[in-house]
Write an enzyme that holds these catalytic residues in place. Sequence first.
Site, short mmCIF file in Angstrom:
data_model
loop_
_atom_site.label_atom_id
_atom_site.label_comp_id
_atom_site.label_asym_id
_atom_site.label_seq_id
_atom_site.Cartn_x
_atom_site.Cartn_y
_atom_site.Cartn_z
N TYR A 29 40.93 68.88 54.37
CA TYR A 29 41.82 70.04 54.48
C TYR A 29 42.69 70.14 53.23
O TYR A 29 43.89 70.33 53.30
CB TYR A 29 42.66 69.94 55.75
CG TYR A 29 43.13 71.28 56.27
CD1 TYR A 29 42.22 72.19 56.79
CD2 TYR A 29 44.48 71.63 56.25
CE1 TYR A 29 42.64 73.42 57.27
CE2 TYR A 29 44.91 72.86 56.74
CZ TYR A 29 43.98 73.74 57.25
OH TYR A 29 44.40 74.96 57.73
N GLN A 63 40.42 73.49 48.57
CA GLN A 63 39.36 74.39 49.00
C GLN A 63 39.18 74.39 50.52
O GLN A 63 38.99 75.43 51.13
CB GLN A 63 38.03 74.01 48.32
CG GLN A 63 37.95 74.38 46.86
CD GLN A 63 37.87 75.89 46.61
OE1 GLN A 63 37.46 76.66 47.48
NE2 GLN A 63 38.29 76.30 45.43
N SER A 114 44.78 60.82 58.79
CA SER A 114 44.98 61.75 57.68
C SER A 114 46.28 62.54 57.85
O SER A 114 46.58 63.05 58.93
CB SER A 114 43.80 62.72 57.59
OG SER A 114 44.09 63.76 56.67
N SER A 124 46.78 65.32 56.67
CA SER A 124 46.44 66.75 56.79
C SER A 124 46.22 67.18 58.24
O SER A 124 46.19 68.37 58.53
CB SER A 124 45.17 67.05 55.99
OG SER A 124 45.37 66.80 54.62
N GLN A 129 32.51 61.41 48.46
CA GLN A 129 31.47 62.04 49.28
C GLN A 129 30.35 61.09 49.68
O GLN A 129 29.89 61.11 50.83
CB GLN A 129 30.88 63.25 48.54
CG GLN A 129 31.84 64.42 48.45
CD GLN A 129 31.24 65.63 47.76
OE1 GLN A 129 30.05 65.69 47.50
NE2 GLN A 129 32.09 66.60 47.44
N HIS A 181 30.65 72.08 45.27
CA HIS A 181 30.30 71.59 43.93
C HIS A 181 29.10 70.67 44.10
O HIS A 181 29.01 69.93 45.09
CB HIS A 181 31.48 70.84 43.32
CG HIS A 181 31.22 70.25 41.96
ND1 HIS A 181 30.61 70.96 40.95
CD2 HIS A 181 31.49 69.03 41.45
CE1 HIS A 181 30.52 70.21 39.87
NE2 HIS A 181 31.04 69.02 40.14
N GLY A 224 41.78 76.96 45.63
CA GLY A 224 41.85 77.31 47.04
C GLY A 224 42.98 78.25 47.40
O GLY A 224 42.79 79.16 48.22
N GLU A 252 34.62 71.93 31.92
CA GLU A 252 35.81 71.10 32.09
C GLU A 252 36.03 70.17 30.90
O GLU A 252 37.14 70.03 30.40
CB GLU A 252 35.69 70.27 33.37
CG GLU A 252 35.75 71.07 34.65
CD GLU A 252 35.36 70.26 35.88
OE1 GLU A 252 35.53 70.77 37.00
OE2 GLU A 252 34.87 69.12 35.72
#
Length: 341
Positions: free
Chosen positions: A26, A29, A52, A54, A87, A109, A135, A196
Site C-alpha cells: 500500500y 503506486q 505492516s 500501512s 518481490q 515494472h 502514485g 533512470e
Amino acid sequence: MPAKVYTDKDADLGIFKNKTLAVLGYGSQGHAHALNLKDSGCNVIIGLYPGSKSSKVAKQHGFKVYDTAEAVRRADVIMVGLPDMKQASVYKNDILPNLSKGKTLMFSHGLAVHFGLIKPHKDIDIIMVAPKGPGHMVRRLYVEGKGMPALVAVFQDRSRKAKKTALAWAKGIGSTRAGVLQTTFKEETETDLFGEQAVLCGGASALVQAGFETLVEAGYQPEMAYFECLHELKLICDLMYESGIAGMRFSISETAKYGDITRGPRVVNKATKKEMKKILEEIQSGKFTRQWVAEYKGGLKNYNRLLNKGASHQIEKTGQRLRSMMPWMSKKNLKGVQASY
C-alpha cells in the site's frame, strides 16, 4: 509507425464483475491503484505482511486487509506493488504457493520477471500496467476526472484474455482516459532502467553536481552556483515537459539558445554517448540487475556509502539554506524517507 493508443472504448471493466482484485503493498503506486479501482466499482482487497504500518491506513480507506498469502488465495487478479528487490522472496514464500490456474499476476515494472528473479507459474496470466507517473498523481488525476498515461504488456497469456485484463485494469485506474500504449516486459524494463541511470536521475544528478563544483572551484560563491546549476533547472525542465526541447528553446533568450546549441554538445558528447551505450549494454545483459541483487543481499553497504556521500555534498548544505528563504516552496527534507509498503 506510431504506437497504437488504447482509450476507454477499448477496455471493458465488466470483465472484473464477480472477481476479486488484490493489491499487495500500500505504498506509492499500490494505494493509488487500489483507491482508483475501488472508486471504479471493483472489489479490491489489500495484502500486507503481518504488522505492516500501512494496514491501519488501508483500513481507514475502507479496504479489507489480509496477510499477503491470504490475499493471493482470495483474489483472481493480484497486483505486486512491492519494491523490486522484495518481490522474489515474497513471490517464493507467499504468492507462488497460493496461485492456481486461471489467476492473473500483475506488475507495474518488469524487472523481477524479465531478469528471472521470479519464475512464472505456468498456469496463470502475467501482465503489466505501468502508469507513467508517481502514485499520488495517478490518484489525483483520477479524482479530477482525468487520467495518467500508462503502458500495458503481456508476459504470459494462458487464458488468451490477458491483454483484456490489462486494459480493464488500466481503465479502472483512469489511464485509458488519457491513453495507454502497449509494450513488452523487456522494453519497459530496459528503457526504464536506462532512463533512470543515464538521464533522469544518474545523468541529471551528476551533471548538476559537476556544474556546481566547476563554478565553486573557480572561486564563485556556492549560492550563485546553486541558483545557476540546480534551482533554475526546474524552469527549463518544465518548459521541456510542456513543449519539448524545441519549445524550451523558443522560450529562452537568444544568448541562452546560442550557448545551448554550441556548448551543450561539448558537455554531452561522443564520449558521453559511448558510456551511455555501455550502461545500456549492462542493463540488457542483466549485469546491472546481478550487481543490484548482490548489493541488496550484501546489506547495501556501498549503496548507503554513496548515498551518504551525496547527501553531505556542499550543494545540499547550500540548497537547504537557500530554500529556507523561499516561502512559496513547500519545505521537504526527504533524506532517509522511504515509501511505506
